[in-house]
Design a protein around this motif. Structure first.
Motif, PDB file in Angstrom:
ATOM      1  N   ALA A   1     -50.603  -7.797  16.835  1.00  0.00           N
ATOM      2  CA  ALA A   1     -52.004  -7.881  16.046  1.00  0.00           C
ATOM      3  C   ALA A   1     -51.733  -9.538  15.375  1.00  0.00           C
ATOM      4  CB  ALA A   1     -52.520  -6.754  15.902  1.00  0.00           C
ATOM      5  N   ILE A   2     -50.933  -8.641  14.515  1.00  0.00           N
ATOM      6  CA  ILE A   2     -50.294  -9.182  13.442  1.00  0.00           C
ATOM      7  C   ILE A   2     -48.727 -10.748  13.056  1.00  0.00           C
ATOM      8  CG2 ILE A   2     -50.941  -8.243  11.768  1.00  0.00           C
ATOM      9  CD1 ILE A   2     -48.305  -7.204  11.322  1.00  0.00           C
ATOM     10  N   ASN A   3     -48.839 -10.394  14.637  1.00  0.00           N
ATOM     11  CA  ASN A   3     -47.838 -11.589  15.128  1.00  0.00           C
ATOM     12  C   ASN A   3     -46.421 -11.519  14.511  1.00  0.00           C
ATOM     13  OD1 ASN A   3     -46.942 -13.783  16.763  1.00  0.00           O
ATOM     14  ND2 ASN A   3     -47.588 -15.505  15.672  1.00  0.00           N
ATOM     15  N   ASP A   4     -46.444 -10.568  14.002  1.00  0.00           N
ATOM     16  CA  ASP A   4     -44.913 -10.160  13.497  1.00  0.00           C
ATOM     17  C   ASP A   4     -44.132  -9.136  13.931  1.00  0.00           C
ATOM     18  OD1 ASP A   4     -42.637 -10.493  10.783  1.00  0.00           O
ATOM     19  OD2 ASP A   4     -43.883  -9.765   9.405  1.00  0.00           O
ATOM     20  N   PHE A   5     -43.324  -8.754  14.295  1.00  0.00           N
ATOM     21  CA  PHE A   5     -42.483  -7.992  14.816  1.00  0.00           C
ATOM     22  C   PHE A   5     -41.677  -7.172  13.690  1.00  0.00           C
ATOM     23  CE2 PHE A   5     -44.588  -9.290  19.083  1.00  0.00           C
ATOM     24  CZ  PHE A   5     -44.959  -8.552  19.742  1.00  0.00           C
ATOM     25  N   ARG A   6     -41.169  -8.314  13.179  1.00  0.00           N
ATOM     26  CA  ARG A   6     -40.498  -7.307  11.679  1.00  0.00           C
ATOM     27  C   ARG A   6     -41.080  -5.782  11.536  1.00  0.00           C
ATOM     28  NH1 ARG A   6     -39.515 -11.586   7.421  1.00  0.00           N
ATOM     29  NH2 ARG A   6     -41.786 -11.781   7.625  1.00  0.00           N
ATOM     30  N   TYR A   7     -42.444  -5.735  11.734  1.00  0.00           N
ATOM     31  CA  TYR A   7     -43.576  -4.732  11.608  1.00  0.00           C
ATOM     32  C   TYR A   7     -42.591  -3.271  12.310  1.00  0.00           C
ATOM     33  CZ  TYR A   7     -47.483  -1.579  11.270  1.00  0.00           C
ATOM     34  OH  TYR A   7     -48.039  -0.596  11.168  1.00  0.00           O
TER      35      TYR A   7
ATOM     36  N   PHE B   1     -49.052   2.006  30.718  1.00  0.00           N
ATOM     37  CA  PHE B   1     -47.872   1.657  31.379  1.00  0.00           C
ATOM     38  C   PHE B   1     -46.414   2.136  30.372  1.00  0.00           C
ATOM     39  CE2 PHE B   1     -44.642  -1.137  32.378  1.00  0.00           C
ATOM     40  CZ  PHE B   1     -43.910  -0.708  33.984  1.00  0.00           C
ATOM     41  N   LEU B   2     -46.508   1.307  29.956  1.00  0.00           N
ATOM     42  CA  LEU B   2     -45.005   0.858  28.857  1.00  0.00           C
ATOM     43  C   LEU B   2     -45.090   2.907  27.763  1.00  0.00           C
ATOM     44  CD1 LEU B   2     -43.078  -0.246  28.098  1.00  0.00           C
ATOM     45  CD2 LEU B   2     -44.085  -0.987  25.872  1.00  0.00           C
ATOM     46  N   THR B   3     -46.280   3.258  27.588  1.00  0.00           N
ATOM     47  CA  THR B   3     -46.188   4.834  27.187  1.00  0.00           C
ATOM     48  C   THR B   3     -46.301   5.900  28.011  1.00  0.00           C
ATOM     49  OG1 THR B   3     -47.925   3.773  25.651  1.00  0.00           O
ATOM     50  CG2 THR B   3     -47.602   6.712  26.201  1.00  0.00           C
ATOM     51  N   VAL B   4     -46.100   5.468  29.622  1.00  0.00           N
ATOM     52  CA  VAL B   4     -46.008   6.364  30.296  1.00  0.00           C
ATOM     53  C   VAL B   4     -44.197   6.341  30.885  1.00  0.00           C
ATOM     54  CG1 VAL B   4     -46.037   7.037  33.106  1.00  0.00           C
ATOM     55  CG2 VAL B   4     -48.016   6.847  31.836  1.00  0.00           C
TER      56      VAL B   4
ATOM     57  N   THR C   1     -48.139   1.729  20.216  1.00  0.00           N
ATOM     58  CA  THR C   1     -48.657   1.653  19.255  1.00  0.00           C
ATOM     59  C   THR C   1     -48.676   0.445  18.224  1.00  0.00           C
ATOM     60  OG1 THR C   1     -50.150   3.744  19.450  1.00  0.00           O
ATOM     61  CG2 THR C   1     -50.229   2.510  17.115  1.00  0.00           C
ATOM     62  N   LYS C   2     -47.104   0.474  17.852  1.00  0.00           N
ATOM     63  CA  LYS C   2     -46.231  -0.010  16.902  1.00  0.00           C
ATOM     64  C   LYS C   2     -46.150  -1.425  17.354  1.00  0.00           C
ATOM     65  CE  LYS C   2     -44.599   1.415  13.224  1.00  0.00           C
ATOM     66  NZ  LYS C   2     -44.442   1.420  11.855  1.00  0.00           N
ATOM     67  N   LEU C   3     -45.876  -2.301  18.712  1.00  0.00           N
ATOM     68  CA  LEU C   3     -45.382  -3.009  19.113  1.00  0.00           C
ATOM     69  C   LEU C   3     -46.841  -3.404  19.395  1.00  0.00           C
ATOM     70  CD1 LEU C   3     -43.018  -2.358  21.725  1.00  0.00           C
ATOM     71  CD2 LEU C   3     -42.745  -3.358  21.198  1.00  0.00           C
ATOM     72  N   ASP C   4     -48.090  -2.647  19.311  1.00  0.00           N
ATOM     73  CA  ASP C   4     -49.240  -3.203  19.811  1.00  0.00           C
ATOM     74  C   ASP C   4     -49.511  -4.334  17.681  1.00  0.00           C
ATOM     75  OD1 ASP C   4     -51.244  -4.331  21.453  1.00  0.00           O
ATOM     76  OD2 ASP C   4     -52.746  -2.104  20.634  1.00  0.00           O
ATOM     77  N   ARG C   5     -49.450  -3.439  17.529  1.00  0.00           N
ATOM     78  CA  ARG C   5     -49.837  -3.449  15.738  1.00  0.00           C
ATOM     79  C   ARG C   5     -48.609  -5.214  15.314  1.00  0.00           C
ATOM     80  NH1 ARG C   5     -50.304   1.611  12.636  1.00  0.00           N
ATOM     81  NH2 ARG C   5     -52.422   3.238  13.766  1.00  0.00           N
TER      82      ARG C   5
ATOM     83  N   VAL D   1     -37.192  -2.521  25.353  1.00  0.00           N
ATOM     84  CA  VAL D   1     -38.444  -2.840  25.304  1.00  0.00           C
ATOM     85  C   VAL D   1     -39.363  -4.048  24.259  1.00  0.00           C
ATOM     86  CG1 VAL D   1     -40.693  -0.827  24.348  1.00  0.00           C
ATOM     87  CG2 VAL D   1     -38.486  -0.305  26.343  1.00  0.00           C
ATOM     88  N   SER D   2     -38.996  -3.831  23.200  1.00  0.00           N
ATOM     89  CA  SER D   2     -39.848  -5.269  22.085  1.00  0.00           C
ATOM     90  C   SER D   2     -39.491  -6.560  22.701  1.00  0.00           C
ATOM     91  CB  SER D   2     -38.667  -4.841  21.116  1.00  0.00           C
ATOM     92  OG  SER D   2     -38.967  -6.241  20.206  1.00  0.00           O
ATOM     93  N   ALA D   3     -38.229  -6.963  22.919  1.00  0.00           N
ATOM     94  CA  ALA D   3     -37.989  -8.134  23.942  1.00  0.00           C
ATOM     95  C   ALA D   3     -38.898  -8.428  25.611  1.00  0.00           C
ATOM     96  CB  ALA D   3     -36.708  -8.133  24.625  1.00  0.00           C
ATOM     97  N   VAL D   4     -38.864  -7.013  25.782  1.00  0.00           N
ATOM     98  CA  VAL D   4     -40.338  -7.705  27.168  1.00  0.00           C
ATOM     99  C   VAL D   4     -41.466  -7.854  26.511  1.00  0.00           C
ATOM    100  CG1 VAL D   4     -41.498  -6.505  28.740  1.00  0.00           C
ATOM    101  CG2 VAL D   4     -38.800  -5.462  28.945  1.00  0.00           C
ATOM    102  N   TYR D   5     -42.136  -6.757  25.662  1.00  0.00           N
ATOM    103  CA  TYR D   5     -43.590  -6.895  24.531  1.00  0.00           C
ATOM    104  C   TYR D   5     -43.637  -8.058  23.933  1.00  0.00           C
ATOM    105  CZ  TYR D   5     -47.473  -4.216  23.105  1.00  0.00           C
ATOM    106  OH  TYR D   5     -48.808  -4.049  22.602  1.00  0.00           O
ATOM    107  N   ARG D   6     -42.364  -8.779  23.733  1.00  0.00           N
ATOM    108  CA  ARG D   6     -42.899  -9.837  23.308  1.00  0.00           C
ATOM    109  C   ARG D   6     -42.052 -11.079  24.207  1.00  0.00           C
ATOM    110  NH1 ARG D   6     -37.924 -10.646  20.310  1.00  0.00           N
ATOM    111  NH2 ARG D   6     -37.060  -9.269  20.772  1.00  0.00           N
ATOM    112  N   TYR D   7     -42.058 -11.193  25.299  1.00  0.00           N
ATOM    113  CA  TYR D   7     -42.396 -11.949  26.349  1.00  0.00           C
ATOM    114  C   TYR D   7     -43.180 -11.882  27.238  1.00  0.00           C
ATOM    115  CZ  TYR D   7     -40.368 -13.957  30.638  1.00  0.00           C
ATOM    116  OH  TYR D   7     -40.522 -14.783  31.925  1.00  0.00           O
ATOM    117  N   LYS D   8     -43.639 -10.598  27.371  1.00  0.00           N
ATOM    118  CA  LYS D   8     -45.515 -10.631  27.887  1.00  0.00           C
ATOM    119  C   LYS D   8     -46.447 -11.475  27.112  1.00  0.00           C
ATOM    120  CE  LYS D   8     -48.793  -6.855  29.803  1.00  0.00           C
ATOM    121  NZ  LYS D   8     -48.949  -8.287  30.323  1.00  0.00           N
TER     122      LYS D   8
END
Length: 155
Positions: A78-84, A52-55, A71-75, A105-112
């Motif tokens: 996975a490593i629990n570090d959004f500085r990546y 959904f987010l990609t679209v 992909t970067k958000l998902d990684r 987008v980053s805030a929504v992803y972290r919130y979700k």
């Protein structure tokens, strides 16, 4: 080239069939069948969040960059570090609107994926709420909030 219109989580998405099928196929890891050009008017099950987010990001950043962002958000999750994710801001260069979109987008992803469970993490919700009022990124922010509402994560 044939285009397709889909309704994903109440939001209408339109684009070339091949491009949408490719994006959904890359993210879902399921074999894709030929796509028929059909307008879906019934509410369907929610697509996977990353698809959904990609679209939703494709009109703003293009298909390739939208896939990189997700992909970067998902990684990062996975490593629990959004500085990546910080390196993705290079995609925006000097475009402040795109930088703000990435922030939302980053805030929504972290919130979700965790922020909604932590009552002390109210700043993410606040960032998202105020982004909806922004002229430039409000449309995307509202689409993302609608998705969170459909998932029962936002009230």
């Amino acid at each position: 080239m044939t285009t397709i219109q889909l309704v994903i989580n109440g939001n209408q998405v339109e684009g070339p069939i091949d491009q949408i099928a490719q994006i959904l196929g890359m993210v879902s890891n399921t074999p894709t069948q030929p796509v028929a050009s059909v307008v879906v008017n019934e509410p369907a099950e929610l697509a996977p969040f990353n698809a959904f987010l990609t679209v939703e990001l494709t009109p703003y950043f293009g298909a390739e960059n939208a896939t990189k962002i997700v992909t970067k958000l998902d990684r990062s999750r996975a490593i629990n570090d959004f500085r990546y994710f910080i390196s993705m801001y290079r995609l925006a260069k000097d475009d402040l609107q795109k930088r703000q979109l990435l922030k939302v987008v980053s805030a929504v992803y972290r919130y979700k994926f965790g922020g909604h469970r932590n009552p002390e993490q109210y700043s993410l919700r606040s960032d998202i709420k105020y982004a909806k009022a922004c002229d430039e990124c409000g449309k995307l922010a509202q689409v993302l909030v609608n998705r969170l509402i459909a998932e029962g994560l936002w009230k």
